[in-house]
Design a protein around this motif. Structure first.
Motif, PDB file in Angstrom:
ATOM      1  N   CYS A   1       0.827  -1.211   0.000  1.00 52.63           N
ATOM      2  CA  CYS A   1       0.000   0.000   0.000  1.00 52.63           C
ATOM      3  C   CYS A   1       0.861   1.261   0.000  1.00 52.63           C
ATOM      4  CB  CYS A   1      -0.930  -0.018   1.214  1.00 52.63           C
ATOM      5  SG  CYS A   1      -2.209  -1.302   1.123  1.00 52.63           S
TER       6      CYS A   1
ATOM      7  N   SER B   1       0.878   4.954 -11.632  1.00 47.12           N
ATOM      8  CA  SER B   1      -0.148   5.986 -11.518  1.00 47.12           C
ATOM      9  C   SER B   1       0.415   7.307 -12.025  1.00 47.12           C
ATOM     10  CB  SER B   1      -0.582   6.132 -10.063  1.00 47.12           C
ATOM     11  OG  SER B   1       0.491   6.666  -9.282  1.00 47.12           O
TER      12      SER B   1
ATOM     13  N   GLN C   1      -6.806   6.678 -12.137  1.00 51.22           N
ATOM     14  CA  GLN C   1      -7.196   6.499 -10.740  1.00 51.22           C
ATOM     15  C   GLN C   1      -8.349   5.512 -10.622  1.00 51.22           C
ATOM     16  OE1 GLN C   1      -5.282   8.361  -8.411  1.00 51.22           O
ATOM     17  NE2 GLN C   1      -6.095   6.777  -7.062  1.00 51.22           N
TER      18      GLN C   1
ATOM     19  N   THR D   1      -8.150   2.195  -8.211  1.00 45.39           N
ATOM     20  CA  THR D   1      -9.061   1.971  -7.086  1.00 45.39           C
ATOM     21  C   THR D   1      -9.987   0.780  -7.317  1.00 45.39           C
ATOM     22  OG1 THR D   1     -10.564   3.652  -7.991  1.00 45.39           O
ATOM     23  CG2 THR D   1      -9.034   4.364  -6.280  1.00 45.39           C
ATOM     24  N   ARG D   2     -10.070   0.301  -8.550  1.00 49.86           N
ATOM     25  CA  ARG D   2     -10.819  -0.933  -8.810  1.00 49.86           C
ATOM     26  C   ARG D   2      -9.944  -2.158  -8.560  1.00 49.86           C
ATOM     27  NH1 ARG D   2     -11.893  -0.292 -13.939  1.00 49.86           N
ATOM     28  NH2 ARG D   2     -13.869   0.788 -13.484  1.00 49.86           N
TER      29      ARG D   2
ATOM     30  N   PRO E   1      -7.270  -2.700  -4.598  1.00 49.50           N
ATOM     31  CA  PRO E   1      -7.868  -3.301  -3.400  1.00 49.50           C
ATOM     32  C   PRO E   1      -8.319  -4.743  -3.611  1.00 49.50           C
ATOM     33  CG  PRO E   1      -8.720  -1.087  -3.753  1.00 49.50           C
ATOM     34  CD  PRO E   1      -7.973  -1.466  -4.993  1.00 49.50           C
TER      35      PRO E   1
ATOM     36  N   GLN F   1      -6.014   8.632  -2.313  1.00 49.83           N
ATOM     37  CA  GLN F   1      -7.340   8.236  -2.773  1.00 49.83           C
ATOM     38  C   GLN F   1      -7.612   6.745  -2.639  1.00 49.83           C
ATOM     39  OE1 GLN F   1      -8.555  10.050  -6.435  1.00 49.83           O
ATOM     40  NE2 GLN F   1     -10.278   8.678  -6.751  1.00 49.83           N
ATOM     41  N   CYS F   2      -6.704   5.912  -3.122  1.00 48.95           N
ATOM     42  CA  CYS F   2      -6.938   4.461  -3.068  1.00 48.95           C
ATOM     43  C   CYS F   2      -6.894   3.968  -1.623  1.00 48.95           C
ATOM     44  CB  CYS F   2      -5.893   3.736  -3.920  1.00 48.95           C
ATOM     45  SG  CYS F   2      -6.183   1.967  -4.059  1.00 48.95           S
TER      46      CYS F   2
ATOM     47  N   GLN G   1      -7.643   5.658   1.049  1.00 45.45           N
ATOM     48  CA  GLN G   1      -8.886   6.074   1.694  1.00 45.45           C
ATOM     49  C   GLN G   1     -10.040   5.152   1.322  1.00 45.45           C
ATOM     50  OE1 GLN G   1      -8.925  10.226   0.429  1.00 45.45           O
ATOM     51  NE2 GLN G   1      -8.710  10.896   2.562  1.00 45.45           N
ATOM     52  N   GLN G   2     -10.069   4.697   0.080  1.00 42.94           N
ATOM     53  CA  GLN G   2     -11.112   3.754  -0.313  1.00 42.94           C
ATOM     54  C   GLN G   2     -11.007   2.471   0.506  1.00 42.94           C
ATOM     55  OE1 GLN G   2     -10.634   1.479  -3.829  1.00 42.94           O
ATOM     56  NE2 GLN G   2     -12.819   1.360  -4.284  1.00 42.94           N
TER      57      GLN G   2
ATOM     58  N   GLN H   1     -14.373   3.460   2.377  1.00 38.69           N
ATOM     59  CA  GLN H   1     -15.539   3.297   1.517  1.00 38.69           C
ATOM     60  C   GLN H   1     -16.298   2.010   1.824  1.00 38.69           C
ATOM     61  OE1 GLN H   1     -14.981   3.954  -2.629  1.00 38.69           O
ATOM     62  NE2 GLN H   1     -13.959   5.915  -2.355  1.00 38.69           N
TER      63      GLN H   1
ATOM     64  N   PHE I   1     -15.904  -2.513  -2.041  1.00 38.66           N
ATOM     65  CA  PHE I   1     -14.812  -2.732  -2.980  1.00 38.66           C
ATOM     66  C   PHE I   1     -15.405  -3.152  -4.323  1.00 38.66           C
ATOM     67  CE2 PHE I   1     -12.143  -4.283   0.780  1.00 38.66           C
ATOM     68  CZ  PHE I   1     -11.383  -3.121   0.827  1.00 38.66           C
TER      69      PHE I   1
END
Length: 589
Positions: free
Chosen positions: A424, A464, A488, A492-493, A496, A541-542, A544-545, A549, A552
């Motif tokens: 990460c 990225s 992005q 983020t897809r 994770p 961003q990732c 934080q997801q 969030q 997933f």
């Protein structure tokens, strides 16, 4: 010694125990349950079970030892058909259950009869393959207890992907070739060597010419062939199965007839198949080799492309920079296994991609150390008495004079900090994105605890926007236009899914199955570890997801495999992903 089958349980006299009788179909069942909704967690005769509805009167019951919130359930092995009208309960085979369940899958109406029939055949082939490997693995007793070295662990991944309907299907590989080329049978084989005109030799390398890499292979693996190397010809190795395939191509037939390549036969040291089948290892050689194989394993035909090989070279360049070395000083026990060269044949100045193989650093040379691919460590128990992870915890308990519960805490803390955290951090602070699923994470252990992490498969790395900024000034071929410059949304897809759902959840489920806390508690602990780098992350961003969030994106292997498509050639892989609850974030709510 011959193995016999007793009442659908596999009894192997070499280990004098009954093997897990759901082992060969657990991956199918977990994949079905993850991607369909016609089931419930229930009780059957005072025992937990999963009830799958077929119609108003019929259900399939799967009694379970353990129900998993992340979906890696541990089944007892019984499959029951319940008839509510007659109140009868019938024990049925997996094959019958398969044919009962498929017509009631949520999206089955979208698939043709040939697709469903092909799917069913591959599911059953996978089950048959796993059963055969349970019966024929050369050292299954040692596999259930460990400690294992690198090759033993690579050849011990018998069940495959936790969520795949046909995790061990071997399309294009005949039954008599299973034992010869598959790791599950302890396969070792010599390579086929070719004498190749330098005019049709293609490839690229960092640090030295591709010919130097080939010369190293010859010197270390088949020195008797060195006399064939001269100014006009080089010598290169081919995987025996792939060479059989290549000889059917008209381009290869022309090269043979024109004497631009010639076969020298099988020579040299025997190489071991690893868990990916197409990657092979020989401890006395500096490099592992990864081949194109025209075999469909799980969702993909396992051929390499030039663009994938170029990814490896870019990752190599990035890892030589001061930027990366400074980052690695904070994680000295985290190692990216580099892929600094690739080689292939060409025809009419075009690379024959089916002939590609690449060179991967071979850092598992010390075969005496305990070094495990994470997928083998976390797979469901093979028998009714042992689990590799439990054996490790017993060693931790003994070596550090702590209880088993305390050993589990120590083990997971090191796993979180030495495996998941650096992955990460690498994404959040360097923009180097590694899609590290559990088959591409190799962990070295000391006294039972994770001590070093090796990440492999540089084709699964992307950059990225942050990564392009970090490395473009220092690396000649890293820029905005490279095909693995990921948006992005892509990061983020996919990130994770591979790092948390595929790898992290597998360990969490294994610990909880063994009775050490529930899955939410382990998720809380992982959340706390990852939260520690959020405030200093350059790209938040990732991360934080992952931490905040509600859901997933999870890859749907069940329906992807039903299509019959090659995952590597799907125009937009996003179509095979679906929303899945984020258990890490839920633990904080």
């Amino acid at each position: 010694m011959q193995t016999v089958i007793i009442r659908n349980q596999f009894y192997n006299p070499r280990i004098e125990t009954v093997l897990n009788k759901s082992f060969s179909w657990s991956s199918f069942a977990n994949a079905y349950l993850r991607e369909n909704t016609n089931w419930a967690h229930t009780q059957f005769q005072q025992h937990p079970a999963i009830q799958i509805s077929l119609d108003d009167h019929h259900d399939v019951l799967l009694p379970i030892h353990y129900f998993s919130e992340v979906g890696i359930h541990h089944f007892t092995g019984e499959i029951l058909l319940k008839d509510a009208q007659s109140a009868s309960i019938e024990t049925i085979s997996f094959e019958k259950a398969l044919h009962l369940l498929l017509p009631h899958a949520d999206k089955i109406a979208a698939f043709s009869r040939p697709q469903i029939e092909q799917f069913s055949a591959q599911v059953l082939q996978s089950q048959k393959f796993i059963e055969a490997s349970l019966q024929n693995h050369p050292n299954i007793s040692h596999l259930t207890t460990g400690p294992l070295n690198f090759i033993e662990a690579e050849q011990g991944l018998l069940a495959g992907h936790n969520f795949h309907p046909a995790a061990k299907s071997r399309q294009q590989l005949a039954h008599d070739e299973w034992a010869k080329y598959s790791p599950e049978f302890g396969a070792k084989f010599q390579l086929v060597w070719l004498k190749v005109s330098r005019t049709v030799l293609e490839g690229d390398a960092e640090g030295q010419a591709i010919e130097s890499y080939l010369d190293t292979l010859v010197a270390q693996s088949a020195p008797e062939l060195a006399a064939n190397v001269n100014d006009d010809f080089a010598v290169m190795p081919m995987h025996p199965w792939q060479w059989q395939y290549l000889q059917g191509l008209s381009s290869i037939q022309t090269l043979l007839s024109d004497k631009l390549i010639s076969e020298l036969g099988e020579h040299g040291l025997a190489w071991s198949a690893t868990s990916s089948v197409r990657a092979i290892c020989q401890p006395e050689v500096d490099y592992q080799l990864k081949y194109s194989l025209n075999i469909k394993l799980t969702n993909s035909v396992r051929t390499l492309s030039v663009k994938e090989c170029k990814r490896g070279l870019r990752v190599f360049d990035a890892c030589q920079t001061d930027t990366f070395k400074d980052w690695q000083s904070h994680y000295p026990e985290f190692v990216v296994l580099q892929e600094p060269a690739w080689c292939a044949l060409s025809f009419n100045d075009e690379v024959i991609e089916e002939s590609i193989f690449l060179f991967r650093e071979n850092q598992q040379l010390n075969q005496n150390s305990e070094s495990l691919v994470l997928a083998t460590l976390g797979q469901l128990p093979i028998d009714d008495q042992n689990h590799l992870l439990l054996e490790q915890l017993k060693r931790v308990s003994k070596n550090y004079q702590v209880t088993l519960e305390e050993a589990a805490e120590l083990w997971f803390k090191d796993f979180s900090q030495k495996v998941i955290l650096p992955l990460c951090d690498l994404q959040a602070n360097l923009g180097l994105v590694c899609l590290a699923h559990q088959q591409n994470i190799v962990i070295e252990f000391a006294q039972g605890l994770p001590s070093k992490t090796f990440i492999r498969d540089c084709q699964g790395f992307g950059f990225s926007e942050l990564g392009i900024k970090q490395f473009s000034a220092q690396c000649k071929d890293i820029h905005n236009d490279i095909e693995h410059h990921w948006s992005q949304a892509q990061i983020t897809r996919y990130f994770p899914y591979y790092v948390i759902i595929n790898s992290g959840y597998a360990v969490i489920a294994a610990l909880s199955q063994l009775g050490f806390k529930d899955e939410r508690t382990w998720c809380q602990k992982l959340h706390a570890t990852l939260s520690g780098i959020l405030s200093t992350a350059t790209d938040k961003q990732c991360l934080q997801q992952i931490l905040e969030q509600a859901a997933f994106q999870c890859k749907g292997n069940f329906y992807c495999y039903l299509t019959g498509d090659n995952e590597n050639t799907i125009a937009d892989p996003a179509v095979i992903y679906f929303d899945m609850a984020n258990l890490l974030a839920q633990t904080q709510q």
